[in-house]
Design an enzyme around this catalytic site. Structure first.
Site, PDB file in Angstrom:
ATOM      1  N   MET A  30     -55.007-104.693 -46.959  1.00  0.00           N
ATOM      2  CA  MET A  30     -54.373-105.576 -47.957  1.00  0.00           C
ATOM      3  C   MET A  30     -53.304-104.799 -48.728  1.00  0.00           C
ATOM      4  O   MET A  30     -52.903-105.199 -49.820  1.00  0.00           O
ATOM      5  CB  MET A  30     -55.419-106.149 -48.901  1.00  0.00           C
ATOM      6  N   GLY A  31     -52.865-103.669 -48.163  1.00  0.00           N
ATOM      7  CA  GLY A  31     -51.791-102.904 -48.789  1.00  0.00           C
ATOM      8  C   GLY A  31     -52.268-102.057 -49.954  1.00  0.00           C
ATOM      9  O   GLY A  31     -53.449-101.776 -50.087  1.00  0.00           O
ATOM     10  N   LEU A  33     -51.616 -98.939 -50.167  1.00  0.00           N
ATOM     11  CA  LEU A  33     -52.240 -97.963 -49.271  1.00  0.00           C
ATOM     12  C   LEU A  33     -52.517 -96.626 -49.959  1.00  0.00           C
ATOM     13  O   LEU A  33     -51.735 -96.166 -50.784  1.00  0.00           O
ATOM     14  CB  LEU A  33     -51.343 -97.742 -48.047  1.00  0.00           C
ATOM     15  N   HIS A  34     -53.652 -96.039 -49.593  1.00  0.00           N
ATOM     16  CA  HIS A  34     -54.040 -94.721 -50.104  1.00  0.00           C
ATOM     17  C   HIS A  34     -54.559 -93.895 -48.923  1.00  0.00           C
ATOM     18  O   HIS A  34     -54.543 -94.367 -47.768  1.00  0.00           O
ATOM     19  CB  HIS A  34     -55.092 -94.864 -51.207  1.00  0.00           C
ATOM     20  N   HIS A  37     -56.871 -95.540 -46.281  1.00  0.00           N
ATOM     21  CA  HIS A  37     -56.190 -96.345 -45.257  1.00  0.00           C
ATOM     22  C   HIS A  37     -55.516 -95.433 -44.232  1.00  0.00           C
ATOM     23  O   HIS A  37     -55.572 -95.682 -43.026  1.00  0.00           O
ATOM     24  CB  HIS A  37     -55.101 -97.216 -45.897  1.00  0.00           C
ATOM     25  N   GLY A 149     -63.218 -99.283 -42.535  1.00  0.00           N
ATOM     26  CA  GLY A 149     -63.791 -98.202 -43.335  1.00  0.00           C
ATOM     27  C   GLY A 149     -65.261 -98.430 -43.662  1.00  0.00           C
ATOM     28  O   GLY A 149     -65.678 -99.558 -43.927  1.00  0.00           O
ATOM     29  N   SER A 187     -59.809 -96.441 -53.548  1.00  0.00           N
ATOM     30  CA  SER A 187     -59.728 -97.901 -53.503  1.00  0.00           C
ATOM     31  C   SER A 187     -58.429 -98.330 -54.165  1.00  0.00           C
ATOM     32  O   SER A 187     -57.997 -97.711 -55.151  1.00  0.00           O
ATOM     33  CB  SER A 187     -60.910 -98.508 -54.268  1.00  0.00           C
ATOM     34  N   ARG A 189     -58.073-100.711 -55.971  1.00  0.00           N
ATOM     35  CA  ARG A 189     -58.405-101.176 -57.333  1.00  0.00           C
ATOM     36  C   ARG A 189     -58.464-100.023 -58.341  1.00  0.00           C
ATOM     37  O   ARG A 189     -58.387-100.264 -59.542  1.00  0.00           O
ATOM     38  CB  ARG A 189     -59.737-101.920 -57.335  1.00  0.00           C
TER      39      ARG A 189
HETATM   40  P1  AMP Z   1     -58.436-103.030 -47.955  1.00  0.00           P
HETATM   41  O1  AMP Z   1     -56.962-102.814 -47.981  1.00  0.00           O
HETATM   42  O2  AMP Z   1     -59.134-102.663 -49.213  1.00  0.00           O
HETATM   43  O3  AMP Z   1     -58.800-104.400 -47.421  1.00  0.00           O
HETATM   44  O4  AMP Z   1     -58.992-102.000 -46.877  1.00  0.00           O
HETATM   45  C1  AMP Z   1     -58.500-101.963 -45.570  1.00  0.00           C
HETATM   46  C2  AMP Z   1     -59.406-101.074 -44.739  1.00  0.00           C
HETATM   47  O5  AMP Z   1     -59.407 -99.768 -45.294  1.00  0.00           O
HETATM   48  C3  AMP Z   1     -60.857-101.570 -44.735  1.00  0.00           C
HETATM   49  O6  AMP Z   1     -61.394-101.416 -43.432  1.00  0.00           O
HETATM   50  C4  AMP Z   1     -61.523-100.651 -45.725  1.00  0.00           C
HETATM   51  O7  AMP Z   1     -62.900-100.465 -45.497  1.00  0.00           O
HETATM   52  C5  AMP Z   1     -60.756 -99.359 -45.487  1.00  0.00           C
HETATM   53  N1  AMP Z   1     -60.855 -98.483 -46.655  1.00  0.00           N
HETATM   54  C6  AMP Z   1     -60.631 -98.800 -47.952  1.00  0.00           C
HETATM   55  N2  AMP Z   1     -60.882 -97.747 -48.755  1.00  0.00           N
HETATM   56  C7  AMP Z   1     -61.277 -96.736 -47.939  1.00  0.00           C
HETATM   57  C8  AMP Z   1     -61.689 -95.380 -48.168  1.00  0.00           C
HETATM   58  N3  AMP Z   1     -61.731 -94.858 -49.393  1.00  0.00           N
HETATM   59  N4  AMP Z   1     -62.025 -94.637 -47.090  1.00  0.00           N
HETATM   60  C9  AMP Z   1     -61.994 -95.154 -45.839  1.00  0.00           C
HETATM   61  N5  AMP Z   1     -61.616 -96.426 -45.553  1.00  0.00           N
HETATM   62  C10 AMP Z   1     -61.273 -97.197 -46.592  1.00  0.00           C
END
Ligand code: AMP
Length: 281
Positions: A30-31, A33-34, A37, A149, A187, A189
């Site tokens: 969902m962008g 990015l860290h 991701h 993740g 995260s 967030r």
């Molecule tokens: P999101 O953008 O939050 O929907 O996350 C996209 C993908 O990145 C999902 O599969 C998450 O589980 C993964 N993800 C988010 N945070 C982390 C993290 N700290 N370490 C590893 N994977 C992550």
């Protein structure tokens, strides 16, 4: 790096890649990015010939309109990060590209308790939205490998169950959680935490680590209650902190080393809700 807004253009390129024998890796995000991701993208780049990262803030998985509105959007910085790791393609669709009218029909899927417990119990409709969007994205990209993740433990368990039910050939790869130096799970967030909340936030991981140690000596019920209290005393509002079976996500009462066991937590600091987990065995 190629950037796509439209399904048909992306599919055209992916078809060409596949026809020339290339394997396709897919990382849905969902962008904002860290490094978490980017670890998924790097894992995909190591294993696959052509890697697609999608950035789509999926409205159907937000049960709270304010959370959707406040979700961080940092597309320019995201592009730079993806360019730096040499990701091959970004898919950046608008909502009507993912949800055209008439809406594509989802096959009947049955998750039982998997979608009802933990996040499912606290975020009505969240997983219906996650399943809907991941199913649609997979239908568009048709990757060989899907990267998710461990951070969103229940989410990857549900998507794994979806792939099994669909008898899909897509292989789900779940990558370990990437953390800040102080243990806080990365995260999108986290950027919304105040300086004071950010100082408190690593306690989540500390408490989970404590549970992992204590569970071999004390009853699960006692360990869970003490951990919840520790978070509450520090100023968190705890939705749940549970020791669960790593496959069914059902609460377990007695710890057995040989089984897959995970401790999962969801707790808020102010209006920022954080989730984390730790694999115990
Ligand atoms: P999101 O953008 O939050 O929907 O996350 C996209 C993908 O990145 C999902 O599969 C998450 O589980 C993964 N993800 C988010 N945070 C982390 C993290 N700290 N370490 C590893 N994977 C992550």
């Amino acid at each position: 790096m190629q950037v796509f807004k439209y399904v048909h253009k992306l599919q055209q390129i992916i078809t060409e890649q596949r026809q020339s024998g290339k394997t396709i890796g897919f990382v849905p995000t969902m962008g904002a990015l860290h490094a978490g991701h980017l670890a998924l993208i790097r894992a995909a780049l190591q294993q696959c010939d052509y890697v697609v990262c999608s950035i789509f803030v999926n409205p159907t998985q937000f049960n709270d309109a304010t959370d959707l509105e406040k979700y961080p959007r940092t597309v320019a910085a995201d592009f730079q990060k993806l360019y730096a790791v040499e990701c091959h393609a970004i898919f950046l669709p608008e909502v009507d590209e993912i949800y055209p009218e008439p809406a594509p029909i989802l096959p009947p899927l049955e998750f039982g308790q998997l979608t009802q417990v933990l996040e499912g119990a606290h975020r009505a409709g969240h997983f219906a939205g996650v399943v809907q969007v991941v199913h649609r994205l997979l239908d568009i990209v048709r990757p060989d490998y899907l990267y998710m993740g461990q951070k969103d433990y229940q989410q990857q368990a549900i998507i794994g169950a979806m792939l099994t039910q669909l008898s899909s050939t897509i292989q789900l790869i779940t990558a370990p959680t990437v953390r800040e130096k102080d243990g806080l799970a990365m995260s999108s967030r986290n950027t919304r935490l105040t300086a004071q909340q950010r100082q408190l936030a690593p306690l989540l991981h500390q408490v989970l680590s404590g549970v992992k140690t204590d569970i071999t000596q004390q009853s699960i019920e006692h360990v869970e209650r003490a951990a919840q209290q520790q978070l509450t005393d520090a100023g968190f509002v705890v939705d749940y902190l549970s020791v669960v079976d790593g496959t069914t996500l059902q609460a377990i009462e007695v710890f057995e080393d040989a089984k897959s066991v995970v401790v999962v937590v969801a707790a808020s600091l102010g209006d920022i809700r954080l989730i984390d987990n730790l694999i115990i065995s």
